[in-house]
Design a protein around this motif. Structure first.
Motif, PDB file in Angstrom:
ATOM      1  N   PRO A  74      -3.470  22.939  38.484  1.00 19.03           N
ATOM      2  CA  PRO A  74      -4.275  22.930  37.263  1.00 19.03           C
ATOM      3  C   PRO A  74      -4.901  24.292  36.989  1.00 19.03           C
ATOM      4  O   PRO A  74      -5.045  25.118  37.896  1.00 19.03           O
ATOM      5  N   HIS A  75      -5.237  24.506  35.727  1.00 15.77           N
ATOM      6  CA  HIS A  75      -5.965  25.712  35.308  1.00 15.77           C
ATOM      7  C   HIS A  75      -5.304  26.983  35.828  1.00 15.77           C
ATOM      8  O   HIS A  75      -5.967  27.883  36.345  1.00 15.77           O
ATOM      9  N   ILE A 113      -0.416  21.094  33.536  1.00 20.50           N
ATOM     10  CA  ILE A 113      -0.802  19.679  33.478  1.00 20.50           C
ATOM     11  C   ILE A 113      -0.411  19.073  32.136  1.00 20.50           C
ATOM     12  O   ILE A 113       0.014  17.905  32.063  1.00 20.50           O
ATOM     13  N   ALA A 114      -0.510  19.866  31.060  1.00 21.01           N
ATOM     14  CA  ALA A 114      -0.082  19.384  29.749  1.00 21.01           C
ATOM     15  C   ALA A 114       1.438  19.184  29.708  1.00 21.01           C
ATOM     16  O   ALA A 114       1.932  18.231  29.095  1.00 21.01           O
ATOM     17  N   ALA A 148       0.833  17.366  23.410  1.00 22.45           N
ATOM     18  CA  ALA A 148      -0.083  17.125  24.529  1.00 22.45           C
ATOM     19  C   ALA A 148      -1.332  17.982  24.331  1.00 22.45           C
ATOM     20  O   ALA A 148      -1.333  19.179  24.634  1.00 22.45           O
ATOM     21  N   ASP A 149      -2.378  17.372  23.804  1.00 22.51           N
ATOM     22  CA  ASP A 149      -3.643  18.070  23.573  1.00 22.51           C
ATOM     23  C   ASP A 149      -4.383  18.220  24.901  1.00 22.51           C
ATOM     24  O   ASP A 149      -4.778  17.239  25.522  1.00 22.51           O
ATOM     25  N   ASP A 150      -4.583  19.469  25.304  1.00 26.52           N
ATOM     26  CA  ASP A 150      -5.167  19.780  26.612  1.00 26.52           C
ATOM     27  C   ASP A 150      -6.678  20.000  26.503  1.00 26.52           C
ATOM     28  O   ASP A 150      -7.192  21.056  26.847  1.00 26.52           O
ATOM     29  N   GLY A 151      -7.382  18.968  26.000  1.00 23.71           N
ATOM     30  CA  GLY A 151      -8.838  19.064  25.906  1.00 23.71           C
ATOM     31  C   GLY A 151      -9.303  20.183  24.994  1.00 23.71           C
ATOM     32  O   GLY A 151     -10.281  20.887  25.297  1.00 23.71           O
ATOM     33  N   SER A 152      -8.614  20.346  23.860  1.00 29.04           N
ATOM     34  CA  SER A 152      -8.927  21.441  22.943  1.00 29.04           C
ATOM     35  C   SER A 152     -10.331  21.325  22.372  1.00 29.04           C
ATOM     36  O   SER A 152     -10.878  20.235  22.204  1.00 29.04           O
TER      37      SER A 152
END
Length: 343
Positions: free
Chosen positions: A187-188, A75-76, A40-44
């Motif tokens: 989130p975050h 979230i990921a 799960a790529d978290d907006g890398s």
């Protein structure tokens, strides 16, 4: 093909670590086709997304890449859970890895449950603190706290020591149990693994504990979320997670099993204690007031939980007042850190 288990790998800027993590699962499973790995790529902002796609292309049917806008670790985790096809779901962070022999043992046990049509809601195994820079390894197991080599219920568990909490690293849930739990992952936010290891527990009716050192937890990197200085800087996130845990249950009315209730009360007390200790370490002007508000809100939410958390041994010694009290609390915290090696 039917998937026995899905391994979810939340990944943010993980390009330099993810290969080791993924390879450990592939090799430990002997490249089995009844497992699934979801990266799960978290907006890398590095090459994580491209590498995830490359892994999927190399092992179609075993590895899948999912991509999302940056939302944080929780979230990921949920993204992987949403896509999971396996009967079981286990989170492996991208800078950690799994032991090959232990993984082979776990898969044999899970496959046996499937073949015999035995429903087990939670599979528990050991984890190891891998302090690579120090060259030390500290295994956390559950001997005497949990029955071994049998399916059991919460009414059959024993007493957990302070260093024996069930953490994300030790847990492998049935996927349907996790989905039904509607995990309240903000989130975050760091430290959401505590929510993951707490909220679903009352939904787990049957458990199995394998005394194997499966999960290898890399610890000690500068800036890591469990680094003390980093935890103090992220005190607001620690408060956020603890409040979510507080509001998840009125433990003495919502949790049927007295032994599970006792365990969860101990876990929640530890979270309140962490908030108290980090507040003493913080230089923020508003930290003391926020801690006071949290304790007052707990008292208003559930006075029995408040009394147990605040006036038990752990709560008492992490909330000593005055300069001498702060010194005593922090001294005990340093001693516990050396004994239990938790950061």
């Amino acid at each position: 093909m039917h998937k026995v288990i899905t391994f979810g790998i939340p990944s943010y800027n993980a390009a330099k670590d993810m290969d080791h993590c993924i390879t450990s699962i592939l090799e430990g499973s002997n490249y089995a086709t009844d497992i699934e790995i979801i990266v799960a790529d978290d907006g890398s902002k590095d090459e994580t997304a491209d590498k995830a796609d490359e892994w999927e292309a190399r092992y179609p049917g075993i590895i899948r890449a999912v991509h999302q806008e940056n939302g944080g670790h929780g979230i990921a985790v949920l993204s992987g859970l949403r896509e999971a096809q396996g009967t079981y779901y286990k989170v492996v962070d991208s800078d950690d890895w799994l032991d090959a022999a232990a993984l082979s043992t776990m898969l044999s046990i899970l496959r046996g449950f499937e073949e015999r049509d035995q429903r087990v809601d939670l599979f528990i195994s050991n984890y190891v603190y891998e302090k690579v820079y120090e060259g030390t390894h500290t295994a956390i197991g559950y001997k005497f706290a949990l029955p071994r080599k049998k399916i059991f219920s919460w009414d059959q568990i024993g007493h957990f020591r302070l260093d024996q909490n069930l953490l994300m690293h030790s847990l492998c849930y049935r996927t349907d149990v996790l989905r039904e739990s509607n995990l309240p992952m903000p989130p975050h936010t760091f430290y959401v693994d505590n929510i993951y290891a707490y909220v679903p527990l009352p939904r787990c009716k049957t458990m199995y504990y394998a005394d194997i050192d499966l999960y290898r937890y890399f610890i000690g990197r500068e800036g890591q979320s469990v680094n003390e200085a980093t935890m103090v800087k992220r005190l607001d996130q620690q408060f956020r997670v603890t409040r979510i845990m507080m509001e998840s249950y009125h433990l003495y009315s919502d949790v049927e099993s007295s032994r599970l209730r006792s365990y969860m009360m101990g876990y929640f007390t530890m979270m309140m204690a962490i908030c108290s200790v980090l507040t003493k370490l913080s230089e923020e002007d508003c930290a003391d007031e926020r801690l006071k508000t949290l304790w007052n809100d707990l008292k208003a939410y559930d006075e029995r939980m408040y009394r147990r958390a605040r006036y038990g041994v752990v709560g008492f010694f992490t909330n000593l007042r005055g300069r001498a009290g702060d010194k005593t609390t922090l001294g005990l915290y340093r001693l516990a850190s050396k004994i239990f090696k938790f950061n």
